[in-house]
Structures are given as structure tokens and as C-alpha cells.
Design a protein around this motif. Structure first.
Motif, PDB file in Angstrom:
ATOM      1  N   GLN A 228       0.290  -2.876  13.116  1.00 45.46           N
ATOM      2  CA  GLN A 228       0.481  -1.508  12.618  1.00 45.46           C
ATOM      3  C   GLN A 228       1.538  -0.769  13.425  1.00 45.46           C
ATOM      4  N   GLY A 356      -7.864   4.472   7.254  1.00 43.82           N
ATOM      5  CA  GLY A 356      -6.595   4.044   7.819  1.00 43.82           C
ATOM      6  C   GLY A 356      -5.980   2.837   7.151  1.00 43.82           C
ATOM      7  N   GLN A 358      -3.825   0.281   4.824  1.00 40.17           N
ATOM      8  CA  GLN A 358      -2.422   0.280   4.408  1.00 40.17           C
ATOM      9  C   GLN A 358      -2.326   0.294   2.887  1.00 40.17           C
ATOM     10  N   PRO A 411       5.194  -1.200   2.078  1.00 38.88           N
ATOM     11  CA  PRO A 411       4.272  -0.155   2.540  1.00 38.88           C
ATOM     12  C   PRO A 411       4.808   1.230   2.197  1.00 38.88           C
ATOM     13  N   THR A 414      -0.612   5.492   3.951  1.00 35.91           N
ATOM     14  CA  THR A 414      -1.828   5.064   4.649  1.00 35.91           C
ATOM     15  C   THR A 414      -2.973   5.983   4.244  1.00 35.91           C
TER      16      THR A 414
END
Length: 461
Positions: A228, A356, A358, A411, A414
């Protein structure tokens, strides 16, 4: 003697004492009861244990604890510095190569999500293991008296000498009577000892399995933390380069928020963005101009998904049915078309996710909105081309900008530590919830046909 043994067993049974007790078994040999070489008599150990060393003073313990904490902090700081040095070297090696950066982003995001899956699976496996350990320990605690009797009897039988036949007749007769009595008692004693041995063996096995699972869980969490950190650095680099290209990003973001307050519906928001906001309008125009990618023999060109440098969708969204992965690891808690509890029907699906977690893109597309909107929390809208829009809501933080083209598996956000979506969408969810909605020409459609049935069918960036 029996009372002392029972008390010793009770002392051992409390706390962590049970796992240290070895398996007990009994067998009848020549009419008498003997213990296997692997058996351990807790009471004998309690009686012969050496005197405990004087306990260290509280001051000494406190100093030692502080030293250990300081050493751990120094080691953690050293590892963090080494990771930062490696990240800087990796970013320097990537340089201005957008293709390499995109590939790194997709690969690390996939790795993070894979570790999230392993952590969730391990946590699920620990639940029944912890419950079984509690059940066994409770059973043993309730049978402390019986266990004391068994251990005491085994202790006496183990120390009893064989019948003396060449001594006085009275002694021989007494020995014979004792042997006959033991012969009658032993079957029940052995059954009780075997039952105890089985429970203790299972307890030891369960605790070993729990310890192994927790060790692996700790290792996975450490690995995910490092990944991360790396992913955050890569995202920052991507957005830094995006900002260098779009000098007026902050102005556009403020303009988008202003426009979002002027509309009440998602359809109105999409139309407003793609009409009035320069970057969103540019993205919408690009989606229209690119058109749908050409299919090979009527089939989508999956090889095009392997090009991390592409600037338009690799495959047409309509052709991706049965191939898309969920944007986040989680379980479905709301289905498209089901009642929403307030007289309407669900226009999308809701996934319960890890805190938290992704969030990645399920498909290629242009960002036409990224920011808070009404009761949806943080909202991300992608124009996937061909009149399709993908709406993703409920994240805590979005890491892409309006007008940006994103790839499948990249990504983009979050999750937070709690649900960011309005209670109407996640009334019964205690975990963060991600809401996903597909639209075709402004109308919500069932996203079900687009999701892959299993891991092997999902498209990869």
C-alpha cells in the motif's frame, strides 16, 4: 495424595496450562495399569518443580520493556527508510514512461487486492477455530474433578509394584485381590483417560493451527502495508504527471463541485459535467470519437488489454459481458431490481467491503466526475464509451481527476473505516459499502451480465 493431584491439575487447567499437558493413554499389562512413555503426570511435575527465581523489580521490568519498544521502533524506522529509498529508485527508473507507470499501478493494485482476499479468508477460518478452542477449554474446565481423579489413579497405578508371589501368603493374597480389583476398574479408567487424551490432543492441534493462521495473517498484513505504501507513491507520481499536463485541475475540481450542487439526479450530474465542464466534456468527446474497438471475428480483442500504454478502451463495453471484476473485494448485500425498503427498487448493487480496501476500475474509461455528491458520499463516474457510464460511490478517498483516462484494474480510490453511503443504501451494513451502477444512454441497467462468474474469466489490465 489424590486431593493434591487434583489441585495440581486444576492449577494447570487454568489459563494457558492446558496446551502444555501431553497426551495421556493407558493400557492394561499383566493385569495392571501402566503409562506410555509419552505420558506426563502434571501433579508429579508440580511437586518436583524447582523453586521459582526471585521476581525482577517493577522498575527493571519497565526499563526492559521500554528498551524493547525502542529497539522495535528503530527497526521499523529503518525498514521504512529502506522502503522509501527503494520507492525513489523505482520512480526514477520509471521516469516519464507512462506505460511502465500504468503497469506498475495495475500490478501492485492486483497484489494488494489478492492479499486482502487472503486476509479475509484467514479471518473467516479463525472464527470456527477460536470457537472450537473455547468449547474444548470449557469442557475441560467443567471436568476438572474427573481429570484429577484420572491422573491420580494413573499416578498410583504407575508407581504400584507387580504382585510379590515369593513373600508371605498374606501379601501375595493382598496383591492378588488388588490386581483383581484393578482389572475390574481399569476398563472404565482407560475409557476416561482416552477421552481426556482425545480432548487434550484436539486442543493442542487447534491451538497450533490457530497460531499458524495468526502468523500468516500477520505476515500478510505486513506485506499489504508495504504494498500500500508503494501503491500510494505510484498514485502520487501518476497524479503529479497528470497535474503537469492539466494545469487547471484545481479550478476544474472546484467548478465540478459547484455544478454538482445545481443538480438533483445522477443523470443530471452526468449531463451537466459533460456539457459544462471542460475536462469532462473533453473526456466525453474522446469517448464518442474513439467509438467501439473493432472486434476480431466477432470476439473482443483481449490481447489489447495487455497494452498499459493505451489511451482508449481496449474492448467495447458491450462486448465485455461476463468478463468484469468487482471494483472491490467484498460480498454483495443489495441486488439490482430488488426493493430498496422505501417503496422503490435498487438501481445498482452494493458490496460490503473491508475497511481501507483498494478500489480499482472494472473497465477502461474516462473520468467525467470525481468528488462528493448528495447522499452517495464520494462519487466516481466513468464514461466507458458507447453510451455506457459506470458509477461507483461510497469511497472515502478518490485518487483520479476529472478528464483522466483509466485502465481496467487501475487503482482509483480507497474505502474508509465505515459506510460513506446514505443509510438508505446500507441500512444493515456495519462495514464500508461500495455502490455500483451501470447506465446505458442515461438509464440504469442490470450490471449482472457483465460480472465474471469466476476468477479465471475476469479481464486483466
Amino acid at each position: 495424595m489424590q486431593h493434591q493431584l487434583a489441585m495440581a491439575v486444576k492449577d494447570q487447567a487454568s489459563g494457558a496450562g492446558w496446551p502444555s499437558v501431553a497426551l495421556l493413554s493407558a493400557s492394561l499389562v499383566s493385569g495392571g495399569l501402566v503409562l506410555n512413555s509419552g505420558a506426563m503426570v502434571v501433579a508429579a511435575q508440580a511437586q518436583t518443580a524447582p523453586a521459582a527465581a526471585p521476581a525482577p523489580s517493577p522498575t527493571t521490568d519497565l526499563i526492559r520493556q521500554r528498551e524493547q519498544e525502542l529497539d522495535a521502533a528503530r527497526e521499523q524506522q529503518k525498514r521504512a527508510a529502506e522502503l522509501q529509498d527503494k520507492l525513489r529508485a523505482d520512480l526514477a527508473a520509471i521516469g516519464e514512461d507512462r506505460t511502465k507507470l500504468n503497469q506498475q499501478l495495475i500490478d501492485i493494485a492486483a497484489k494488494v487486492r489478492a492479499v486482502e482476499t487472503r486476509i479475509s479468508d484467514a479471518e473467516a477460518r479463525l472464527v470456527p477455530l477460536d470457537a472450537r478452542e473455547t468449547q474444548i477449554r470449557s469442557s475441560l474446565d467443567q471436568r476438572r474433578g474427573e481429570i484429577g481423579e484420572v491422573l491420580a489413579a494413573l499416578q498410583r497405578a504407575g508407581r504400584r509394584a507387580p504382585p510379590a508371589l515369593l513373600v508371605r501368603p498374606e501379601d501375595a493374597l493382598q496383591s492378588l485381590r488388588t490386581a483383581i480389583l484393578l482389572g475390574a476398574v481399569v476398563p472404565d479408567l482407560r475409557e476416561r483417560a482416552d477421552r481426556l487424551a482425545t480432548d487434550l490432543g484436539e486442543l493442542i492441534a487447534v491451538r497450533k493451527t490457530i497460531a499458524a493462521e495468526r502468523d500468516q495473517l500477520a505476515a500478510d498484513r505486513g506485506s499489504m502495508t508495504a504494498d500500500q505504501t508503494r501503491l500510494a507513491a505510484l498514485i502520487d507520481e501518476r497524479q503529479r504527471k497528470q497535474s503537469a499536463v492539466e494545469k487547471d485541475i484545481e479550478t476544474e475540481r472546484a467548478r465540478a463541485l459547484t455544478l454538482s450542487r445545481q443538480v438533483d439526479s445522477l443523470q443530471g450530474l452526468i449531463a451537466k459535467m459533460e456539457q459544462d465542464l471542460k475536462s469532462a466534456a473533453k473526456a466525453a468527446a474522446a469517448a464518442t470519437q474513439k467509438g467501439s474497438p473493432v472486434a476480431l471475428n466477432g470476439q473482443p480483442n483481449l490481447a489489447a488489454l495487455k497494452d498499459p500504454g493505451r489511451l482508449s478502451p481496449a474492448i467495447a463495453f458491450a462486448s465485455a459481458k461476463g468478463m468484469l471484476a468487482f471494483p472491490v473485494n467484498g460480498s454483495k448485500i443489495r441486488e439490482f431490481g430488488r426493493t430498496d425498503g422505501v417503496g422503490g427498487v435498487e438501481r445498482g448493487i452494493s458490496l460490503s467491503a473491508r475497511p481501507g480496501a483498494q478500489v480499482t476500475t472494472p473497465c477502461d474509461g474516462w473520468v467525467v466526475y470525481a468528488g462528493p455528491f448528495r447522499s452517495y458520499g464520494q462519487l466516481l463516474i466513468l464514461n466507458a464509451g458507447g453510451g455506457y457510464h459506470i458509477l461507483i460511490a461510497g469511497m472515502e478517498r478518490i485518487s483520479v481527476n476529472i478528464g483522466q483516462f483509466v485502465l481496467t484494474g487501475e487503482p482509483v480510490a480507497t474505502m474508509g473505516s465505515r459506510s460513506q453511503v446514505a443509510s438508505i443504501l446500507a441500512a444493515s451494513a456495519s462495514q464500508p459499502v461500495l455502490y455500483i451502477e451501470f447506465r446505458k444512454d442515461g438509464t440504469p441497467i442490470d450490471p449482472g451480465p457483465w460480472w465474471a462468474a469466476n476468477e479465471g474469466e475476469k479481464v486483466r489490465g
